[in-house]
Design a protein around this motif. Structure first.
Motif, PDB file in Angstrom:
ATOM      1  N   GLY A   1       8.992 -10.384  14.900  1.00  0.00           N
ATOM      2  CA  GLY A   1      10.289 -11.499  15.321  1.00  0.00           C
ATOM      3  C   GLY A   1      11.393 -11.122  14.304  1.00  0.00           C
ATOM      4  N   ALA A   2      12.389 -11.643  14.477  1.00  0.00           N
ATOM      5  CA  ALA A   2      13.653 -11.571  13.887  1.00  0.00           C
ATOM      6  C   ALA A   2      13.540 -11.480  12.263  1.00  0.00           C
ATOM      7  CB  ALA A   2      14.779 -12.430  14.203  1.00  0.00           C
ATOM      8  N   ALA A   3      12.621 -12.493  11.780  1.00  0.00           N
ATOM      9  CA  ALA A   3      12.405 -12.942  10.428  1.00  0.00           C
ATOM     10  C   ALA A   3      11.459 -11.898   9.773  1.00  0.00           C
ATOM     11  CB  ALA A   3      12.234 -14.350  10.135  1.00  0.00           C
ATOM     12  N   ALA A   4      10.649 -11.347  10.574  1.00  0.00           N
ATOM     13  CA  ALA A   4       9.595 -10.446  10.047  1.00  0.00           C
ATOM     14  C   ALA A   4       9.765  -9.672   8.728  1.00  0.00           C
ATOM     15  CB  ALA A   4       8.932  -9.833  11.081  1.00  0.00           C
ATOM     16  N   PRO A   5      10.808  -9.047   9.049  1.00  0.00           N
ATOM     17  CA  PRO A   5      11.093  -8.056   7.700  1.00  0.00           C
ATOM     18  C   PRO A   5      11.684  -8.880   6.555  1.00  0.00           C
ATOM     19  CG  PRO A   5      12.515  -7.177   9.742  1.00  0.00           C
ATOM     20  CD  PRO A   5      11.848  -8.494  10.127  1.00  0.00           C
ATOM     21  N   ALA A   6      12.200 -10.100   6.640  1.00  0.00           N
ATOM     22  CA  ALA A   6      12.691 -10.974   5.518  1.00  0.00           C
ATOM     23  C   ALA A   6      11.422 -11.399   5.008  1.00  0.00           C
ATOM     24  CB  ALA A   6      13.607 -11.925   6.133  1.00  0.00           C
ATOM     25  N   VAL A   7      10.290 -11.849   5.697  1.00  0.00           N
ATOM     26  CA  VAL A   7       8.976 -12.520   5.378  1.00  0.00           C
ATOM     27  C   VAL A   7       8.427 -11.250   4.642  1.00  0.00           C
ATOM     28  CG1 VAL A   7       6.716 -13.082   5.995  1.00  0.00           C
ATOM     29  CG2 VAL A   7       8.761 -14.144   7.296  1.00  0.00           C
ATOM     30  N   ALA A   8       8.276 -10.358   5.041  1.00  0.00           N
ATOM     31  CA  ALA A   8       7.534  -8.913   4.198  1.00  0.00           C
ATOM     32  C   ALA A   8       8.266  -8.808   3.104  1.00  0.00           C
ATOM     33  CB  ALA A   8       7.630  -7.733   5.198  1.00  0.00           C
ATOM     34  N   ALA A   9       9.482  -8.980   2.998  1.00  0.00           N
ATOM     35  CA  ALA A   9      10.451  -8.771   1.797  1.00  0.00           C
ATOM     36  C   ALA A   9      10.127  -9.955   0.514  1.00  0.00           C
ATOM     37  CB  ALA A   9      11.860  -8.563   1.770  1.00  0.00           C
ATOM     38  N   VAL A  10      10.109 -11.020   1.052  1.00  0.00           N
ATOM     39  CA  VAL A  10       9.546 -12.167   0.074  1.00  0.00           C
ATOM     40  C   VAL A  10       8.037 -11.995  -0.299  1.00  0.00           C
ATOM     41  CG1 VAL A  10       8.881 -14.491   0.029  1.00  0.00           C
ATOM     42  CG2 VAL A  10      10.937 -13.917   1.232  1.00  0.00           C
ATOM     43  N   LEU A  11       7.338 -11.495   0.296  1.00  0.00           N
ATOM     44  CA  LEU A  11       5.803 -11.284   0.191  1.00  0.00           C
ATOM     45  C   LEU A  11       5.442 -10.019  -0.607  1.00  0.00           C
ATOM     46  CD1 LEU A  11       3.962 -12.315   3.755  1.00  0.00           C
ATOM     47  CD2 LEU A  11       4.204 -13.404   1.532  1.00  0.00           C
ATOM     48  N   ASP A  12       6.561  -9.180  -0.710  1.00  0.00           N
ATOM     49  CA  ASP A  12       6.296  -8.009  -1.599  1.00  0.00           C
ATOM     50  C   ASP A  12       7.501  -8.170  -2.910  1.00  0.00           C
ATOM     51  OD1 ASP A  12       9.060  -7.165  -1.101  1.00  0.00           O
ATOM     52  OD2 ASP A  12       8.241  -5.398   0.173  1.00  0.00           O
ATOM     53  N   GLY A  13       7.815  -9.313  -3.009  1.00  0.00           N
ATOM     54  CA  GLY A  13       8.947  -9.549  -4.184  1.00  0.00           C
ATOM     55  C   GLY A  13      10.360  -8.981  -4.143  1.00  0.00           C
ATOM     56  N   THR A  14      10.800  -8.500  -2.861  1.00  0.00           N
ATOM     57  CA  THR A  14      12.004  -7.879  -2.767  1.00  0.00           C
ATOM     58  C   THR A  14      13.011  -8.905  -2.557  1.00  0.00           C
ATOM     59  OG1 THR A  14      11.017  -5.943  -1.815  1.00  0.00           O
ATOM     60  CG2 THR A  14      13.376  -6.054  -1.656  1.00  0.00           C
ATOM     61  N   LEU A  15      12.829  -9.988  -2.037  1.00  0.00           N
ATOM     62  CA  LEU A  15      13.475 -11.191  -1.662  1.00  0.00           C
ATOM     63  C   LEU A  15      12.978 -12.603  -2.068  1.00  0.00           C
ATOM     64  CD1 LEU A  15      16.018 -11.244   0.359  1.00  0.00           C
ATOM     65  CD2 LEU A  15      14.464 -11.789   2.016  1.00  0.00           C
ATOM     66  N   SER A  16      13.916 -13.481  -2.517  1.00  0.00           N
ATOM     67  CA  SER A  16      13.349 -14.672  -2.890  1.00  0.00           C
ATOM     68  C   SER A  16      13.360 -15.730  -1.612  1.00  0.00           C
ATOM     69  CB  SER A  16      14.468 -15.427  -3.785  1.00  0.00           C
ATOM     70  OG  SER A  16      15.374 -15.744  -3.408  1.00  0.00           O
ATOM     71  N   TYR A  17      12.616 -16.730  -1.915  1.00  0.00           N
ATOM     72  CA  TYR A  17      12.492 -17.454  -0.664  1.00  0.00           C
ATOM     73  C   TYR A  17      13.617 -18.279  -0.268  1.00  0.00           C
ATOM     74  CZ  TYR A  17      10.789 -21.798   1.785  1.00  0.00           C
ATOM     75  OH  TYR A  17      10.818 -22.728   3.014  1.00  0.00           O
ATOM     76  N   PRO A  18      14.772 -18.566  -1.150  1.00  0.00           N
ATOM     77  CA  PRO A  18      15.504 -19.424  -0.873  1.00  0.00           C
ATOM     78  C   PRO A  18      16.606 -18.385  -0.140  1.00  0.00           C
ATOM     79  CG  PRO A  18      15.172 -19.939  -3.210  1.00  0.00           C
ATOM     80  CD  PRO A  18      14.024 -18.892  -2.762  1.00  0.00           C
ATOM     81  N   HIS A  19      16.586 -17.050  -0.354  1.00  0.00           N
ATOM     82  CA  HIS A  19      17.031 -16.051   0.625  1.00  0.00           C
ATOM     83  C   HIS A  19      16.451 -16.125   2.028  1.00  0.00           C
ATOM     84  CE1 HIS A  19      18.635 -14.329  -3.284  1.00  0.00           C
ATOM     85  NE2 HIS A  19      19.670 -14.389  -2.706  1.00  0.00           N
ATOM     86  N   LEU A  20      15.077 -16.289   2.062  1.00  0.00           N
ATOM     87  CA  LEU A  20      14.724 -16.428   3.197  1.00  0.00           C
ATOM     88  C   LEU A  20      15.080 -17.282   4.169  1.00  0.00           C
ATOM     89  CD1 LEU A  20      12.322 -15.311   5.490  1.00  0.00           C
ATOM     90  CD2 LEU A  20      10.512 -16.618   4.168  1.00  0.00           C
ATOM     91  N   GLN A  21      15.194 -18.599   3.345  1.00  0.00           N
ATOM     92  CA  GLN A  21      15.674 -19.827   4.254  1.00  0.00           C
ATOM     93  C   GLN A  21      17.076 -19.677   4.652  1.00  0.00           C
ATOM     94  OE1 GLN A  21      14.903 -22.831   0.840  1.00  0.00           O
ATOM     95  NE2 GLN A  21      13.552 -23.912   2.364  1.00  0.00           N
TER      96      GLN A  21
END
Length: 146
Positions: free
Chosen positions: A108-128
């Motif tokens: 899905g469109a958000a899958a790369p962002a989810v992966a980035a949160v789970l590996d610590g590259t991106l914060s959850y507020p950024h995902l939101q």
């Protein structure tokens, strides 16, 4: 940490125990470097848990758990009442959850962002923010502006 309803599934029992241990650390006894590392690790854990929370919200939303269990008129209302979230926080979690879906491995469109949160590259507020943008773009593309 306040007690959770029993019996807890094994994963949540282990998490509850770990949170109790982490909360019991006297951070004033840590060095500045240790506190910095602690903040970094705590934020990463919180971000991962937020993704877990939202995928669970997505599964509950899809299944209609709020209506089934408590007669709620919407998942947002159910979260507000059950978890005592503010209206804004409940709505944001539901919006994020609906964009993510119940499966973090789903394409899905958000899958790369989810992966980035789970590996610590991106914060959850950024995902939101990203999921809000995806949701807003979808509404524009589908003509659902009202």
């Amino acid at each position: 940490m306040s007690p959770l309803p029993l019996p807890l599934p094994a994963d949540l029992a282990a998490l509850s125990d770990a949170v109790t241990t982490v909360a019991g650390v006297n951070v004033t006894q840590l060095s500045a470097t240790q506190r910095k590392e602690r903040l970094t690790q705590l934020r990463a854990a919180i971000d991962t848990l937020e993704v877990c929370f939202d995928t669970t919200v997505a599964a509950s939303d899809t299944a209609g758990d709020g209506a089934l269990l408590d007669g709620a008129t919407s998942t947002t209302a159910w979260l507000r009442h059950t978890l005592r979230l503010t209206p804004r926080d409940a709505a944001t979690h539901v919006r994020t959850a609906r964009t993510l879906g119940p499966d973090t491995d789903a394409p899905g469109a958000a899958a790369p962002a989810v992966a980035a949160v789970l590996d610590g590259t991106l914060s959850y507020p950024h995902l939101q923010t990203i999921t809000a943008t995806l949701t807003d773009d979808s509404a524009v593309l589908e003509g659902n502006l009202g």
